[in-house]
Design a protein around this motif. Structure first.
Motif, short mmCIF file in Angstrom:
data_model
loop_
_atom_site.label_atom_id
_atom_site.label_comp_id
_atom_site.label_asym_id
_atom_site.label_seq_id
_atom_site.Cartn_x
_atom_site.Cartn_y
_atom_site.Cartn_z
N PRO A 51 0.47 -6.51 -8.98
CA PRO A 51 0.94 -7.07 -10.25
C PRO A 51 2.04 -6.19 -10.84
CG PRO A 51 -1.10 -5.88 -10.58
CD PRO A 51 -0.85 -5.85 -9.10
N ASP A 52 2.63 -6.65 -11.92
CA ASP A 52 3.70 -5.91 -12.58
C ASP A 52 3.17 -4.55 -13.05
OD1 ASP A 52 6.17 -5.33 -13.78
OD2 ASP A 52 5.51 -6.18 -15.70
N SER A 53 3.88 -3.51 -12.70
CA SER A 53 3.49 -2.15 -13.08
C SER A 53 4.71 -1.25 -13.00
CB SER A 53 2.40 -1.62 -12.13
OG SER A 53 2.94 -1.37 -10.84
N ASN A 54 4.55 -0.01 -13.43
CA ASN A 54 5.64 0.95 -13.27
C ASN A 54 6.04 1.06 -11.80
OD1 ASN A 54 3.11 2.23 -12.74
ND2 ASN A 54 3.98 4.26 -13.10
N TRP A 55 5.04 1.12 -10.90
CA TRP A 55 5.36 1.30 -9.50
C TRP A 55 5.84 0.02 -8.81
CZ3 TRP A 55 6.99 4.45 -6.02
CH2 TRP A 55 6.96 5.82 -6.30
N ARG A 56 5.42 -1.12 -9.28
CA ARG A 56 5.98 -2.36 -8.75
C ARG A 56 7.49 -2.38 -9.03
NH1 ARG A 56 4.35 -6.64 -5.24
NH2 ARG A 56 6.39 -7.53 -4.96
N ARG A 57 7.87 -1.88 -10.18
CA ARG A 57 9.29 -1.83 -10.54
C ARG A 57 10.03 -0.73 -9.77
NH1 ARG A 57 9.06 -2.90 -17.15
NH2 ARG A 57 7.60 -4.66 -17.04
N TYR A 58 9.39 0.44 -9.64
CA TYR A 58 10.04 1.50 -8.87
C TYR A 58 10.28 1.08 -7.42
CZ TYR A 58 8.32 4.55 -12.70
OH TYR A 58 8.05 5.12 -13.92
N ALA A 59 9.33 0.33 -6.87
CA ALA A 59 9.42 -0.07 -5.46
C ALA A 59 10.59 -1.01 -5.18
CB ALA A 59 8.11 -0.72 -5.01
N GLU A 60 11.11 -1.64 -6.21
CA GLU A 60 12.25 -2.54 -6.02
C GLU A 60 13.49 -1.81 -5.51
OE1 GLU A 60 12.78 -4.53 -9.72
OE2 GLU A 60 10.94 -5.72 -9.55
N LYS A 61 13.53 -0.49 -5.70
CA LYS A 61 14.68 0.30 -5.24
C LYS A 61 14.35 1.12 -3.99
CE LYS A 61 16.52 0.70 -9.93
NZ LYS A 61 16.94 1.64 -11.02
N LYS A 62 13.21 0.81 -3.37
CA LYS A 62 12.76 1.57 -2.21
C LYS A 62 12.49 0.60 -1.06
CE LYS A 62 10.61 4.78 -5.48
NZ LYS A 62 11.58 5.89 -5.40
N GLU A 63 11.82 1.08 -0.01
CA GLU A 63 11.44 0.17 1.07
C GLU A 63 10.59 -0.96 0.50
OE1 GLU A 63 9.07 0.11 5.36
OE2 GLU A 63 9.60 2.02 4.45
N PRO A 64 10.83 -2.21 0.92
CA PRO A 64 10.05 -3.32 0.37
C PRO A 64 8.55 -3.11 0.47
CG PRO A 64 11.88 -4.14 1.66
CD PRO A 64 11.86 -2.66 1.88
N TYR A 65 7.85 -3.43 -0.61
CA TYR A 65 6.41 -3.22 -0.70
C TYR A 65 5.62 -4.18 0.19
CZ TYR A 65 1.75 -2.99 -2.86
OH TYR A 65 0.41 -2.87 -3.08
N ARG A 66 6.12 -5.40 0.31
CA ARG A 66 5.43 -6.45 1.08
C ARG A 66 4.00 -6.62 0.55
NH1 ARG A 66 8.37 -3.22 4.64
NH2 ARG A 66 10.10 -4.28 5.68
N GLN A 67 3.01 -6.53 1.45
CA GLN A 67 1.61 -6.66 1.04
C GLN A 67 0.83 -5.37 1.28
OE1 GLN A 67 -0.06 -9.13 -0.61
NE2 GLN A 67 2.02 -9.86 -0.94
N ALA A 373 2.48 -1.78 8.85
CA ALA A 373 2.62 -2.66 7.69
C ALA A 373 3.96 -3.37 7.65
CB ALA A 373 2.42 -1.84 6.42
N ALA A 374 5.01 -2.75 8.18
CA ALA A 374 6.34 -3.34 8.10
C ALA A 374 6.63 -4.33 9.22
CB ALA A 374 7.39 -2.24 8.11
N THR A 375 5.85 -4.29 10.31
CA THR A 375 6.20 -5.12 11.48
C THR A 375 5.07 -6.00 12.00
OG1 THR A 375 5.62 -3.32 13.01
CG2 THR A 375 7.90 -3.42 12.23
N ASP A 376 3.84 -5.75 11.58
CA ASP A 376 2.69 -6.50 12.10
C ASP A 376 2.12 -7.40 11.00
OD1 ASP A 376 0.41 -7.49 13.28
OD2 ASP A 376 -0.69 -5.59 13.23
N PRO A 377 2.42 -8.71 11.04
CA PRO A 377 1.90 -9.62 10.00
C PRO A 377 0.38 -9.64 9.93
CG PRO A 377 3.62 -10.68 11.30
CD PRO A 377 3.28 -9.41 12.01
N ALA A 378 -0.29 -9.34 11.05
CA ALA A 378 -1.75 -9.35 11.07
C ALA A 378 -2.35 -8.09 10.45
CB ALA A 378 -2.26 -9.50 12.50
N LEU A 379 -1.53 -7.06 10.24
CA LEU A 379 -1.99 -5.80 9.66
C LEU A 379 -3.23 -5.27 10.38
CD1 LEU A 379 -1.43 -6.65 5.88
CD2 LEU A 379 0.02 -5.24 7.35
#
Length: 434
Positions: A51-67, A373-379
């Protein structure tokens, strides 16, 4: 825990100007229970659906958070994996941003999720270690000033009381703030506060911790409370002045996170300045010195290693051949040496049960179970060599009496300043942990 050694040293300069009160230490609250083997994770880093948080916003300028690694839907598997390794403690955080997505609006579905996490931990025979704040707070709190305002203390404590009241009686261990000095440093780095606002943020964290300690003892009598410190070699006394020394009478155990050492023959910590933490040569004997430092500082408090682990570069083997199993055994050896020297260490958590989002990147891999996390959709959770090693250590009460560490002790370690050079750790036999 993390894990950001280079930036943390900047906090030392800020901490030096913070006036620290030094009340007498609380009486020890150690118990006769077996040694607490544990694993750890954290909400934003692992849950996904952030959800929206300080870190959700910080992550927008970093590697995509994905899931992240989708702990939100895979927690039953991760908890079962921890139990199968023999873990007795499962550390996680309850995300304020998820529980209270808007001011005064509580998401009951979010609480139901955490109810089931706690329930499954207990059903698996483990104790929850619940972190109230692992560096993440709601977006609406960001918009109303975050830790730059005194109002944040009451808002934070309202949520803390809600969480403690809900999980009182669950045999939990409580962590108020994860690595407070690094929390402040991360807020500085990502723009949550300005440099001149850092002392006031420390003050507010101190006030919030002290009040939260009393809340836990009111609502969950007998439950132990602490705040884990990120141990930074050579400068830890200065860092402790900013927070830990000021709450020492509001600690039931001293929690520490240890990742990196330093010595005259190990200059590799410089790689942390570039964020390449996997290039830092581990120095397991540093854990001994860190424990010895806190045993002197808090002679009547038990100690708990709340985080310890080793990052690899995207899961690749280290060029020096040092494995996750080597790292785990060597650190447990030095923990046992500390116990042999009379230091009251009651628990050890491995960071982390799975790879996760390491505050802007999936590249550092700390997990006992690796996840692409970045390449395996099945995690998919894939066990590393250290999964079997963790089980072996739990079953044997640590390493065997004649174990010799793969990594030699450093030459004049500076983990505990000059003290660790003048009084070096000794190799020797160890006894099983309780």
């Amino acid at each position: 825990m993390r894990k950001l050694l280079a930036l943390a040293t900047a906090v030392a300069a800020v901490a030096a100007v913070v006036a620290a009160t030094r009340p007498q230490p609380a009486e020890a609250r150690a118990t006769a229970e077996p040694f607490l083997w544990g694993v750890a994770t954290a909400g934003f880093q692992s849950e996904g659906d952030a959800p929206d948080s300080n870190w959700r916003r910080y992550a927008e300028k970093k590697e995509p958070y994905r899931q992240a690694v989708d702990f939100r839907h895979r927690y039953a598997e991760d908890i079962a994996n921890a139990a199968a390794m023999g873990a007795r403690v499962f550390r996680f955080s309850v995300e304020w941003a998820r529980v209270e997505p808007r001011p005064g609006v509580v998401d009951e579905a979010a609480l139901a999720f955490y109810d089931d996490v706690v329930g499954k931990i207990r059903a698996a025979g483990m104790r929850p270690m619940i972190t109230l704040d692992h560096w993440v707070y709601p977006g609406w709190a960001v918009d109303t000033g975050g830790w730059t305002t005194d109002a944040m203390i009451d808002r934070w404590l309202t949520n803390a009381r809600r969480v403690v009241q809900r999980y009182a009686g669950a045999d939990a261990l409580w962590i108020t703030f994860n690595e407070p000095t690094v929390y402040v440093q991360m807020e500085l780095t990502n723009g949550g506060i300005k440099v001149w606002e850092a002392p006031a943020m420390f003050d507010r964290l101190v006030r919030a911790h002290r009040a939260a300690y009393d809340i836990v003892h009111e609502l969950d009598p007998g439950a132990p409370v602490s705040s884990n410190a990120a141990y930074i070699p050579a400068v830890q006394p200065v860092l402790d002045a900013s927070f830990l020394d000021r709450v020492r009478d509001k600690l039931d155990f001293a929690g520490l996170d240890f990742y990196y050492g330093a010595s005259l023959d190990n200059p590799t910590a410089v790689h942390a300045a570039a964020g390449e933490f996997w290039k830092v040569k581990p120095q397991p004997d540093g854990l001994y010195y860190a424990l010895r430092y806190y045993a002197r500082k808090f002679p009547r408090l038990p100690l708990y290693v709340v985080e310890n682990g080793m990052p690899t570069d995207n899961g690749k083997p280290r060029p020096d051949g040092y494995t996750r199993s080597d790292h785990l055994r060597d650190h447990i050896y030095w923990l046992q040496r500390a116990k042999a020297d009379g230091i009251d260490v009651i628990g050890y958590n491995y960071w982390t049960i799975t790879d996760n989002y390491e505050w802007g990147s999936y590249r550092p891999r700390f997990g006992l179970y690796t996840v692409d996390a970045a390449t395996d959709p099945a995690l998919t959770r894939r066990p590393t060599d250290a999964v079997a090693t963790f089980r072996e250590l739990v079953d044997g009460g640590g390493v065997t009496a004649g174990y010799r560490p793969k990594q030699d002790p450093g030459l004049c370690s500076v983990v505990d300043g000059l003290h660790s050079c003048l009084h070096p750790a000794r190799l020797g036999p160890v006894a099983p942990l309780g």
